[in-house]
Structure formats: structure tokens, C-alpha cells
Design a protein around this motif. Structure first.
Motif, PDB file in Angstrom:
ATOM      1  N   SER A 169       2.868   4.428   4.278  1.00 52.96           N
ATOM      2  CA  SER A 169       1.536   4.692   4.815  1.00 52.96           C
ATOM      3  C   SER A 169       1.308   3.911   6.101  1.00 52.96           C
ATOM      4  CB  SER A 169       0.446   4.318   3.804  1.00 52.96           C
ATOM      5  OG  SER A 169      -0.825   4.700   4.289  1.00 52.96           O
ATOM      6  N   ILE A 228       7.039   5.234  -1.152  1.00 48.62           N
ATOM      7  CA  ILE A 228       5.772   5.684  -0.599  1.00 48.62           C
ATOM      8  C   ILE A 228       5.528   4.906   0.690  1.00 48.62           C
ATOM      9  CG2 ILE A 228       3.265   5.718  -0.917  1.00 48.62           C
ATOM     10  CD1 ILE A 228       3.748   6.403  -3.820  1.00 48.62           C
ATOM     11  N   PHE A 270       6.884   0.472  -1.694  1.00 48.12           N
ATOM     12  CA  PHE A 270       5.714   0.889  -0.915  1.00 48.12           C
ATOM     13  C   PHE A 270       5.763   0.160   0.412  1.00 48.12           C
ATOM     14  CE2 PHE A 270       0.857   0.429  -0.437  1.00 48.12           C
ATOM     15  CZ  PHE A 270       0.791   1.562   0.355  1.00 48.12           C
ATOM     16  N   ALA A 284      -0.428   4.404  -4.598  1.00 51.68           N
ATOM     17  CA  ALA A 284       0.990   4.062  -4.519  1.00 51.68           C
ATOM     18  C   ALA A 284       1.505   3.558  -5.854  1.00 51.68           C
ATOM     19  CB  ALA A 284       1.215   3.014  -3.432  1.00 51.68           C
ATOM     20  N   SER A 285       0.747   2.706  -6.505  1.00 58.05           N
ATOM     21  CA  SER A 285       1.169   2.142  -7.780  1.00 58.05           C
ATOM     22  C   SER A 285       1.259   3.208  -8.866  1.00 58.05           C
ATOM     23  CB  SER A 285       0.207   1.033  -8.212  1.00 58.05           C
ATOM     24  OG  SER A 285       0.670   0.401  -9.383  1.00 58.05           O
ATOM     25  N   LEU A 337       4.480   5.518  -7.894  1.00 57.98           N
ATOM     26  CA  LEU A 337       5.814   4.911  -7.831  1.00 57.98           C
ATOM     27  C   LEU A 337       6.406   4.687  -9.225  1.00 57.98           C
ATOM     28  CD1 LEU A 337       5.388   2.169  -5.073  1.00 57.98           C
ATOM     29  CD2 LEU A 337       6.942   4.136  -4.977  1.00 57.98           C
TER      30      LEU A 337
END
Length: 259
Positions: free
Chosen positions: A136, A134, A182, A172-173, A176
Motif C-alpha cells: 500500500s 499486501i 505487508f 492487511a492482517s 494475509l
């Protein structure tokens, strides 16, 4: 929609609003920081017009990539950019607020866990504990009271009006898989806060790289990679310097731009 410009970055074509939010070097730095050997599922949180996800689609040609963006104007641009780069089979877009995704993921996870099924589905593409990577390039700055409009495309993209670090790390957590990565780009002055929020969400910071405008400047940005469920142990990589003394790009930056 604002009038558009068509820009070329590496092997990607990308439409951007001339007067709205436009991606900056931050996006390319984050793309260059990612060093996974392979990936099957990738998500870009706060994808904007899609530049990072599109670049990653070229790098990981077998990965399924999801671009998640709150602002409808940018979602429409991302969809247009997916099409002009012929990546419809690999890249999809979702118009959604991460806060609502978090609520639904958690709620459905609890419900499914009672039935003995640990995965929750919010959209067809968003399944808990399944993503390898992920990324960002989030809003960097906390909002300043009275100075920003919540309806302004640039303000939302650059300030935490609609997306906080906490919401970002939580999403994200949740998405994933164990051992998934991340990667973000952010401001060095917020590094302590970023590490704290990551750890709170079972994301262990493992790699850092500071970015400098030139060899004499203070750090301008920081690139971080965290790994879900990993043990502690943080590696700080060599500095990334953008400009030479003569004002031109360093060799590394020229490589990043694909010159």
C-alpha cells in the motif's frame, strides 16, 4: 473522466488523469523495496491507477494480483491499464471501501467459524488468511479541517479522508496468511504511530528503510515491511538516496526507474 496522459515506467504503460491524482516516486520506491522470492497472491490496497500492482505482475508473473481502490475514477483507470498491459489473466480490480471489506470479512469469519470453516469470502478474490503479500502507498496526511474537499480525487488519495492507518492495517492482517508480508511507504514523522497500529493488528515490523532526497537532507519517506504473526526484531537497512550532489539521480534510483 479528465483528459489522460500515457506514461511509460520500466516495462509498464500507464494512463493517468492529467489533472487528477498521479502517482509519484513513492510507488516506485515501494515496488523496489519488495524482496519476496516468490508470491502466489498479492493485493494492493488503495491501488490508484494500478502502477504498483502492474509492476509486481511483471516481477511475479505467476501471482494473482488484486487491485483494491475506493475511487471509481481511479478504478476505471486501473482497469484500462490492466488491459493495455495485457495482464487481464493475472490482475483484477475491486471497487470497494476497506472499511466495508473489514466489516464483511469479520462478520463472515465469525459466522463461518461457528460452522467450523475458518475462511471468509467477500469477493471471489478476497479470502482471509491466503495472501502472501499486501502492499500500500496510502494517504500520508491527516485531514486538515476545512481545507480539503471529500470529493477531490487528489485530496482523498493524499489525506486520510476515507482511509485510516487503522483500517489499512486491519485489512492487511485479515487477508494475509501467517507469515505473509505487508509493505508500505509512509512519512517518517508518523513512524511511531505506524508501528503501534501494526502491532495492534498482529503485524510485526521487520524491515525499515529511510529515503532521503540527498545525502544532507532529513528523511523524506520510510519504507516498512511487517510480517503477520512474526516475532519481534527489526532490521534497519542502508539509506536510499534519490539525488546526487549534482542534482541527478543516484545509480540506485536509475536502476529503480529502469534507465
Amino acid at each position: 473522466m479528465d483528459s489522460l496522459s500515457l506514461d511509460y515506467i520500466r516495462d509498464i504503460q500507464i494512463y493517468q488523469n492529467k489533472n487528477g491524482y498521479r502517482f509519484s516516486v513513492d510507488a516506485l520506491l515501494l515496488y523496489s523495496f519488495i524482496n519476496l522470492a516468490r508470491a502466489k497472491k498479492i493485493a494492493d490496497l488503495g491501488a490508484g491507477s494500478g502502477i504498483i500492482g502492474l509492476l509486481l505482475a511483471r516481477k511475479y508473473s505467476r501471482a494473482d494480483i488484486v487491485l483494491i481502490e475506493l475511487q471509481e475514477s481511479l478504478v476505471r483507470l486501473a482497469e484500462k491499464n490492466v488491459i493495455i498491459n495485457n495482464l487481464q489473466k493475472q490482475v483484477s480490480t475491486i471497487h470497494a471501501d476497506l472499511k466495508s471489506i473489514n466489516k464483511r470479512l469479520y462478520s463472515e469469519y465469525v459466522q463461518e467459524s461457528v460452522k467450523g470453516k475458518p475462511s471468509a469470502i467477500v469477493h471471489d478474490e478476497l479470502i482471509m488468511n491466503t495472501f502472501d503479500l499486501i502492499v500500500s502507498n496510502p494517504p500520508f496526511r491527516k485531514p486538515e479541517t476545512g481545507l480539503l474537499s471529500i470529493g477531490d480525487e487528489k485530496a482523498i488519495a493524499r489525506h486520510e479522508l476515507e482511509l485510516s492507518l487503522r483500517d489499512l492495517a486491519m485489512t492487511a492482517s485479515l487477508l494475509l496468511k501467517h507469515g505473509g508480508r505487508f509493505s508500505i511507504v509512509h512519512l517518517p514523522e508518523r513512524l511511531a504511530e505506524i508501528i503501534s497500529v501494526m502491532k495492534t493488528n498482529a503485524l510485526e515490523p521487520k524491515r525499515l528503510r529511510f529515503v532521503y532526497s540527498n545525502s544532507l537532507s532529513e528523511a523524506k519517506m520510510v519504507l516498512m515491511e511487517a510480517v503477520k504473526g512474526a516475532r519481534s526484531g527489526l532490521k534497519t537497512e542502508k539509506p536510499l538516496i534519490i539525488y546526487n550532489e549534482d542534482g541527478g539521480y543516484t545509480n540506485e534510483m536509475r536502476d529503480i526507474y529502469g534507465y
